[in-house]
Design a protein around this motif. Sequence first.
Motif, short mmCIF file in Angstrom:
data_model
loop_
_atom_site.label_atom_id
_atom_site.label_comp_id
_atom_site.label_asym_id
_atom_site.label_seq_id
_atom_site.Cartn_x
_atom_site.Cartn_y
_atom_site.Cartn_z
N GLU A 123 0.82 -1.22 0.00
CA GLU A 123 0.00 0.00 0.00
C GLU A 123 0.85 1.27 0.00
N LYS A 124 1.87 1.33 0.83
CA LYS A 124 2.70 2.54 0.95
C LYS A 124 3.38 2.86 -0.38
N GLU A 125 3.95 1.84 -1.01
CA GLU A 125 4.62 2.06 -2.29
C GLU A 125 3.62 2.51 -3.36
N GLN A 126 2.46 1.87 -3.39
CA GLN A 126 1.46 2.23 -4.39
C GLN A 126 0.92 3.65 -4.19
N ILE A 127 0.72 4.05 -2.95
CA ILE A 127 0.23 5.40 -2.69
C ILE A 127 1.26 6.44 -3.14
N ASN A 128 2.52 6.20 -2.84
CA ASN A 128 3.56 7.13 -3.26
C ASN A 128 3.73 7.14 -4.78
N GLN A 129 3.55 6.00 -5.43
CA GLN A 129 3.60 5.93 -6.89
C GLN A 129 2.42 6.69 -7.48
N PHE A 130 1.24 6.57 -6.87
CA PHE A 130 0.07 7.32 -7.33
C PHE A 130 0.32 8.82 -7.22
N LEU A 131 0.98 9.25 -6.14
CA LEU A 131 1.31 10.67 -5.99
C LEU A 131 2.19 11.12 -7.15
N THR A 132 3.16 10.30 -7.53
CA THR A 132 4.01 10.64 -8.67
C THR A 132 3.17 10.90 -9.91
N GLU A 133 2.22 10.02 -10.17
CA GLU A 133 1.37 10.17 -11.35
C GLU A 133 0.48 11.41 -11.26
#
Length: 149
Positions: A123-133
């Motif tokens: 979850e943490k990695e995906q949330i930060n990746q979503f922020l990048t997008e």
Amino acid sequence: MSTVNAPYRPKLSTLMTICEVNYMLLLRLLAGKEQQGESRHFFISDFLSFELTVNEVTRYTSLVTIKQVATINGVDLSIFLRPKMVIRLYHDARMAEVVSNQDVRQIKPRYDYPNKRMHLPDEKEQINQFLTEWLQLSLQLGQSHVALS
């Protein structure tokens, strides 16, 4: 040996890279003028915009909130669609990390799955990746204006 049932192990180097990219993108969006209480609005279309607000500025960190603002025919859909993240920028490390997402605080680096709130193992990695997008979209398509509170 099968890895199908192996527990998820966060890859710190991947998360750190994502946080470094987010820091760079946020600095570009803030245009080097982060003042506490300042808000920037990024208009993507007539129905979609994002608001970036500087909540706190200290010597080594800053705290910003980014949220989606959606209206159709004058109706604020933010009540129903609540994409909102609180991000801490670490100026000495040149990293930006999501510290709250959808009002969920203290996001763990790993979750057992399944769990009560149905968080994904990464979850943490995906949330930060979503922020990048989200930040890339704002930079590529957004037209901004600044408002001081």
